[in-house]
Design an enzyme around this catalytic site. Structure first.
Site, PDB file in Angstrom:
ATOM      1  N   ARG A  69      42.909  36.537  56.430  1.00 17.46           N
ATOM      2  CA  ARG A  69      42.650  35.075  56.183  1.00 17.46           C
ATOM      3  C   ARG A  69      44.187  34.510  55.980  1.00 17.46           C
ATOM      4  O   ARG A  69      44.909  35.148  55.477  1.00 17.46           O
ATOM      5  CB  ARG A  69      41.880  34.790  55.093  1.00 17.46           C
ATOM      6  CG  ARG A  69      40.251  34.966  55.283  1.00 17.46           C
ATOM      7  CD  ARG A  69      39.498  34.691  54.015  1.00 17.46           C
ATOM      8  NE  ARG A  69      39.832  35.503  52.949  1.00 17.46           N
ATOM      9  CZ  ARG A  69      40.721  35.497  52.021  1.00 17.46           C
ATOM     10  NH1 ARG A  69      41.190  34.390  51.750  1.00 17.46           N
ATOM     11  NH2 ARG A  69      40.603  36.517  51.092  1.00 17.46           N
ATOM     12  N   TYR A 197      40.644  35.995  63.942  1.00 15.46           N
ATOM     13  CA  TYR A 197      40.473  37.068  63.061  1.00 15.46           C
ATOM     14  C   TYR A 197      38.990  36.633  62.148  1.00 15.46           C
ATOM     15  O   TYR A 197      39.135  35.635  61.892  1.00 15.46           O
ATOM     16  CB  TYR A 197      41.503  37.333  62.095  1.00 15.46           C
ATOM     17  CG  TYR A 197      41.298  38.002  60.921  1.00 15.46           C
ATOM     18  CD1 TYR A 197      40.912  39.604  60.949  1.00 15.46           C
ATOM     19  CD2 TYR A 197      40.869  37.455  59.690  1.00 15.46           C
ATOM     20  CE1 TYR A 197      40.555  40.081  59.632  1.00 15.46           C
ATOM     21  CE2 TYR A 197      40.341  38.109  58.588  1.00 15.46           C
ATOM     22  CZ  TYR A 197      40.282  39.362  58.851  1.00 15.46           C
ATOM     23  OH  TYR A 197      39.631  40.128  57.618  1.00 15.46           O
ATOM     24  N   LYS A 206      32.747  32.541  55.360  1.00 11.93           N
ATOM     25  CA  LYS A 206      33.644  31.958  54.009  1.00 11.93           C
ATOM     26  C   LYS A 206      33.658  30.311  54.428  1.00 11.93           C
ATOM     27  O   LYS A 206      33.425  29.641  53.508  1.00 11.93           O
ATOM     28  CB  LYS A 206      35.285  32.345  53.942  1.00 11.93           C
ATOM     29  CG  LYS A 206      35.332  33.865  53.944  1.00 11.93           C
ATOM     30  CD  LYS A 206      34.797  34.382  52.796  1.00 11.93           C
ATOM     31  CE  LYS A 206      34.833  35.994  52.648  1.00 11.93           C
ATOM     32  NZ  LYS A 206      34.341  36.533  51.316  1.00 11.93           N
ATOM     33  N   HIS A 226      30.986  33.759  45.713  1.00 16.41           N
ATOM     34  CA  HIS A 226      31.682  35.072  46.198  1.00 16.41           C
ATOM     35  C   HIS A 226      31.375  36.289  45.510  1.00 16.41           C
ATOM     36  O   HIS A 226      31.945  37.021  44.736  1.00 16.41           O
ATOM     37  CB  HIS A 226      33.157  34.844  46.278  1.00 16.41           C
ATOM     38  CG  HIS A 226      34.051  36.017  47.168  1.00 16.41           C
ATOM     39  ND1 HIS A 226      35.364  36.104  46.902  1.00 16.41           N
ATOM     40  CD2 HIS A 226      33.554  36.628  48.295  1.00 16.41           C
ATOM     41  CE1 HIS A 226      35.793  37.036  47.659  1.00 16.41           C
ATOM     42  NE2 HIS A 226      34.733  37.461  48.556  1.00 16.41           N
ATOM     43  N   SER A 248      38.733  39.305  46.983  1.00 13.08           N
ATOM     44  CA  SER A 248      38.730  40.011  48.280  1.00 13.08           C
ATOM     45  C   SER A 248      39.467  41.490  47.967  1.00 13.08           C
ATOM     46  O   SER A 248      40.506  41.469  47.389  1.00 13.08           O
ATOM     47  CB  SER A 248      39.531  39.081  49.359  1.00 13.08           C
ATOM     48  OG  SER A 248      38.910  37.826  49.354  1.00 13.08           O
ATOM     49  N   CYS A 250      38.084  43.837  46.345  1.00 14.84           N
ATOM     50  CA  CYS A 250      38.512  44.455  45.048  1.00 14.84           C
ATOM     51  C   CYS A 250      37.005  45.108  44.649  1.00 14.84           C
ATOM     52  O   CYS A 250      36.698  45.442  43.493  1.00 14.84           O
ATOM     53  CB  CYS A 250      38.614  43.405  43.772  1.00 14.84           C
ATOM     54  SG  CYS A 250      40.117  42.680  44.143  1.00 14.84           S
ATOM     55  N   ASP A 277      28.895  40.295  49.622  1.00 15.44           N
ATOM     56  CA  ASP A 277      30.038  39.590  49.481  1.00 15.44           C
ATOM     57  C   ASP A 277      29.596  37.904  49.188  1.00 15.44           C
ATOM     58  O   ASP A 277      30.416  37.151  48.689  1.00 15.44           O
ATOM     59  CB  ASP A 277      30.518  39.065  51.039  1.00 15.44           C
ATOM     60  CG  ASP A 277      32.032  38.753  51.150  1.00 15.44           C
ATOM     61  OD1 ASP A 277      32.767  39.099  50.356  1.00 15.44           O
ATOM     62  OD2 ASP A 277      32.261  37.633  52.034  1.00 15.44           O
ATOM     63  N   ARG A 376      38.572  46.422  59.412  1.00 19.40           N
ATOM     64  CA  ARG A 376      37.381  46.146  58.958  1.00 19.40           C
ATOM     65  C   ARG A 376      36.145  46.514  59.959  1.00 19.40           C
ATOM     66  O   ARG A 376      36.594  46.772  61.213  1.00 19.40           O
ATOM     67  CB  ARG A 376      36.983  44.528  58.691  1.00 19.40           C
ATOM     68  CG  ARG A 376      37.731  43.993  57.879  1.00 19.40           C
ATOM     69  CD  ARG A 376      37.171  43.065  56.797  1.00 19.40           C
ATOM     70  NE  ARG A 376      38.401  42.775  55.681  1.00 19.40           N
ATOM     71  CZ  ARG A 376      37.807  42.263  54.249  1.00 19.40           C
ATOM     72  NH1 ARG A 376      36.389  42.294  54.169  1.00 19.40           N
ATOM     73  NH2 ARG A 376      38.772  41.975  53.490  1.00 19.40           N
TER      74      ARG A 376
HETATM   75  P1  GTP Z   1      36.074  41.628  50.644  1.00 20.36           P
HETATM   76  O1  GTP Z   1      35.119  42.134  51.857  1.00 20.36           O
HETATM   77  O2  GTP Z   1      37.241  41.315  51.131  1.00 20.36           O
HETATM   78  O3  GTP Z   1      35.210  40.185  49.865  1.00 20.36           O
HETATM   79  O4  GTP Z   1      35.948  42.757  49.682  1.00 20.36           O
HETATM   80  P2  GTP Z   1      35.323  43.640  48.538  1.00 20.36           P
HETATM   81  O5  GTP Z   1      35.363  42.957  47.215  1.00 20.36           O
HETATM   82  O6  GTP Z   1      33.791  43.950  49.354  1.00 20.36           O
HETATM   83  O7  GTP Z   1      35.797  45.214  48.640  1.00 20.36           O
HETATM   84  P3  GTP Z   1      35.451  46.502  48.936  1.00 20.36           P
HETATM   85  O8  GTP Z   1      34.319  47.089  48.335  1.00 20.36           O
HETATM   86  O9  GTP Z   1      35.618  46.714  50.315  1.00 20.36           O
HETATM   87  O10 GTP Z   1      36.981  47.313  48.352  1.00 20.36           O
HETATM   88  C1  GTP Z   1      38.199  47.258  48.644  1.00 20.36           C
HETATM   89  C2  GTP Z   1      39.062  48.411  48.403  1.00 20.36           C
HETATM   90  O11 GTP Z   1      38.691  48.536  46.740  1.00 20.36           O
HETATM   91  C3  GTP Z   1      38.602  49.861  48.845  1.00 20.36           C
HETATM   92  O12 GTP Z   1      39.828  50.072  49.350  1.00 20.36           O
HETATM   93  C4  GTP Z   1      37.916  50.762  47.934  1.00 20.36           C
HETATM   94  O13 GTP Z   1      38.239  51.922  48.313  1.00 20.36           O
HETATM   95  C5  GTP Z   1      38.491  49.948  46.738  1.00 20.36           C
HETATM   96  N1  GTP Z   1      37.632  50.101  45.487  1.00 20.36           N
HETATM   97  C6  GTP Z   1      36.304  49.971  45.507  1.00 20.36           C
HETATM   98  N2  GTP Z   1      35.651  50.154  44.346  1.00 20.36           N
HETATM   99  C7  GTP Z   1      36.303  50.898  43.476  1.00 20.36           C
HETATM  100  C8  GTP Z   1      36.570  51.618  42.318  1.00 20.36           C
HETATM  101  O14 GTP Z   1      35.357  51.614  41.695  1.00 20.36           O
HETATM  102  N3  GTP Z   1      37.591  52.170  41.828  1.00 20.36           N
HETATM  103  C9  GTP Z   1      38.898  52.206  42.443  1.00 20.36           C
HETATM  104  N4  GTP Z   1      39.781  52.736  42.257  1.00 20.36           N
HETATM  105  N5  GTP Z   1      38.758  51.447  43.847  1.00 20.36           N
HETATM  106  C10 GTP Z   1      37.568  51.174  44.380  1.00 20.36           C
HETATM  107  C1  SPV Z   2      37.288  38.338  52.096  1.00 20.70           C
HETATM  108  O1  SPV Z   2      38.715  38.256  52.297  1.00 20.70           O
HETATM  109  O2  SPV Z   2      37.131  37.912  50.980  1.00 20.70           O
HETATM  110  C2  SPV Z   2      36.516  38.910  53.093  1.00 20.70           C
HETATM  111  C3  SPV Z   2      36.668  39.349  54.669  1.00 20.70           C
HETATM  112  O3  SPV Z   2      35.545  39.086  52.911  1.00 20.70           O
HETATM  113  S1  SPV Z   2      37.097  37.616  55.456  1.00 20.70           S
HETATM  114  O4  SPV Z   2      35.710  37.455  55.944  1.00 20.70           O
HETATM  115  O5  SPV Z   2      38.005  37.993  56.407  1.00 20.70           O
HETATM  116  O6  SPV Z   2      37.575  36.511  54.591  1.00 20.70           O
HETATM  117 MN    MN Z   3      34.910  38.475  50.612  1.00 18.05          MN
END
Ligand code: GTP
Ligand code: SPV
Ligand code: MN
Length: 592
Positions: A69, A197, A206, A226, A248, A250, A277, A376
């Site tokens: 983004r 993207y 989003k 979110h 994002s 996290c 999400d 992704r």
């Molecule tokens: P968006 O799709 O961008 O909104 O992200 P999201 O919040 O769904 O993030 P996602 O669950 O894909 O996690 C992103 C990163 O955080 C990955 O590299 C995971 O491995 C890491 N991660 C997730 N949960 C944990 C956790 O409990 N501990 C640690 N250390 N890392 C974590």
């Molecule tokens: C984020 O960035 O919080 C996502 C991926 O979930 S995107 O759809 O590219 O914004």
């Molecule tokens: Mn997101």
């Protein structure tokens, strides 16, 4: 396809502007998707992967200048700047329409205009909303088919109504200097140019389900957040639902699909995924807060996803999935990314399509990685082994707890509970997290990201805070309890202290116990913190002293934090709700 005059008029207008050679309605049928996949393959838009190991799966590479983004090129175009507020880029709508039309004019020449009618939320659900996206990208079409409910039935549900969101996407030349992601909340309109993207171009996600929908929710008395949504089933078979807002990359996808530790599985605990999400939440007939996931798939972060960290996400990607910017393993025509396994592929192309030299891989240098850090997968929700029975029901699930969280190496404890709803809104408004690769720009910098909505709030953030406070008033004693978590505390060497992932279930259980009045807590300056003994460490090699260290509330650190919150609040000036200023004053007084 439809007699809806508002739809026909808009389509005529955009067609005249974009001048496509051909126009194709997307009905979401298997035959049509099969044909589009073939076309995408022929054009080099997508690479067909090993169909025995990964049936229906494809790889797509974006332009290397277009991998995340772009927050500095994202605009909220409301009549006045004040309506967009201090945290959004703003532009006058007339000026922005002109600029965007000039960029998009004639850009579909020699190309096909795809018209995608889709529903965010189960088709016909009272909580769902309808959109139509026009695009010249097959990649966008095939992703929208996974991420939303694409069907001509949507047009029957819409009837003559004007309550639908217009989405215009044109890839143009993928010129980063002319890239704009623009929301016009007062016109229910989105225009996105010069990107290909995910978050910039899958306009249901989003742009609609957060930026436009948050504005609609403010006007109509509901919330677009979110947030992931998950159900926790206890051994008696009772399911409690929680929603969690993390910025994002996290951990939303991971928490939403987590597998509880073995000793809890043996007792009969289960986790069900409703969403990973986005949550749309409304007060239901019984006065509680009900949430639906408006999406139909997962656009998840690939790196770090493996059998152990997120088995359910990995399973979800085993068929009918589109991978974006991961590495291609030439030996068996499958995909690979950092953290998938320890076998670095020896014969692979990195995410840009160049030969990858595994011997040069250096963990500290992302430029040596095979997959882009924000690579992704787009996977259908129905593939997920733990998808909730409630996923396709339009009525939503009742939310017991709302959880905020982010990446904080120091400061925020593993978990704490707000004193009440208002205090919870304060905690959300002051949230901070280290930035990630999900957006263009620096990574690892702490920034305030209220409710994980900084890049996604479609109106003035002060009004958004007030809307949260108002929702709390309406919910009264039926309001979900509000918590904050932090899985990302690090030691002096920068290693994560808490094991995270499935072990986060230990924290969720404390949260549920608190909601049911079963667990004790210690009242601190910032809220209620668990007694270390109440976080169950069964079967975990983790000592209670370490646990105490990540539950501690350090007065000096928090005094500095309170000062930073004060700085953060200055942005909002007089428009910041009085209540939040009072909350900050109380925090400061508590810390004295
Ligand atoms: P968006 O799709 O961008 O909104 O992200 P999201 O919040 O769904 O993030 P996602 O669950 O894909 O996690 C992103 C990163 O955080 C990955 O590299 C995971 O491995 C890491 N991660 C997730 N949960 C944990 C956790 O409990 N501990 C640690 N250390 N890392 C974590
Ligand atoms: C984020 O960035 O919080 C996502 C991926 O979930 S995107 O759809 O590219 O914004
Ligand atoms: Mn997101």
């Amino acid at each position: 396809m439809t007699n809806n005059k508002t739809v026909l008029k808009w389509l005529d207008e955009v067609k005249e502007l974009l001048t496509p050679d051909e126009v194709v309605w997307i009905d979401g049928s298997e035959e049509q998707i099969a044909k589009l996949r073939e076309e995408a393959e022929a054009q080099g838009e997508m690479i067909k992967l090993n169909q025995e190991k990964l049936p229906g799966c494809y790889l797509h590479r974006t332009n290397p200048n277009d991998v995340a983004r772009v927050e500095d090129r994202t605009f909220i175009c409301t009549t006045t700047k004040e309506e967009a507020g201090p945290t959004n880029n703003w532009c006058d709508p007339d000026e922005m329409y002109k600029k965007l039309y000039d960029i998009a004019r004639g850009s579909y020449k020699g190309r096909t205009m795809y018209i995608i009618p889709y529903s965010m939320g189960p088709i016909g659900s009272p909580l769902a909303k309808i959109g139509i996206e026009v695009t010249d990208s097959i990649y966008v079409v095939l992703n929208m088919v996974i991420m939303t409910r694409v069907s001509l039935k949507v047009l029957d549900v819409l009837g003559d109504s004007n309550d639908w969101v217009r989405g215009l996407h044109s890839r143009c030349d993928v010129d980063p200097e002319k890239r704009y992601i623009c929301q016009f909340p007062q016109d229910n309109t989105i225009i996105s140019v010069n990107s290909g993207y995910g978050g910039n171009v899958l306009l249901g996600k989003k742009c609609f389900a957060l930026r436009i929908a948050s504005y609609q929710g403010w006007k109509e008395g509901w919330m677009a957040e979110h947030m992931l949504i998950l159900g926790i089933e206890n051994p008696k078979g009772e399911v409690k639902y929680v929603a969690a807002a993390f910025p994002s990359a996290c951990g939303k996808t991971n928490l939403a699909m987590m597998i509880p530790p073995k000793y809890l599985r043996d007792k009969g605990y289960k986790v069900w995924t409703v969403g990973d999400d986005i949550a749309w939440m409304r007060i239901g007939p019984d006065g509680r807060l009900y949430a639906i996931n408006p999406e139909n798939g997962f656009f998840g972060v690939a790196p770090g996803t493996n059998e152990k960290s997120n088995y359910n996400a990995l399973q979800s990607t085993m068929k009918n999935t589109i991978f974006t910017n991961v590495a291609l393993d030439l030996d068996d025509n499958t995909v690979w990314w950092e953290g998938l396994n320890k076998n670095l592929p020896q014969n692979a192309l990195e995410w840009k399509g160049n030969k990858w030299d595994a011997s040069k891989f250096n963990k500290a240098d992302k430029s040596t990685y095979a997959a882009h850090p924000n690579s992704r997968f787009t996977a259908p929700a129905e593939n997920c082994p733990c998808i909730s029975d409630e996923f396709n029901k339009g009525s939503g699930v009742p939310i017991s707890a709302i959880i905020f969280g982010g990446r904080r190496a120091k400061c925020a404890p593993l978990v704490y509970q707000s004193k009440d709803w208002k205090n919870g809104v304060f905690i959300g408004s002051a949230m901070a997290s280290e930035t990630t690769a999900a957006a263009a720009g620096a990574v690892g910098v702490v920034r305030r990201d209220p409710m994980a909505m900084l890049p996604f709030c479609g109106y003035n953030m002060s009004d958004y805070f007030q809307h949260w406070l108002d929702m709390g008033e309406k919910l009264g004693d039926k309001a979900p309890k509000i918590f904050n978590v932090n899985w990302f505390r690090t030691d002096d060497e920068g290693n994560f202290i808490w094991p995270g992932f499935g072990d986060n279930m230990r924290v969720l259980n404390w949260i549920i116990d608190r909601c049911e009045g079963k667990a004790d807590a210690t009242e601190t300056a910032i809220g209620y913190v668990p007694k270390a003994e109440d976080i169950d460490l069964t079967d975990l090699d983790f000592d209670i002293e370490t646990l105490k260290s990540i539950l501690a509330v350090d007065k000096d650190v928090w005094t500095a934090e309170a000062n930073e919150i004060e700085e953060h609040y200055k942005k909002f000036g007089d428009k910041l709700p009085e209540e939040l200023r009072r909350q900050l004053d109380t925090l400061k007084a508590n810390l004295k």
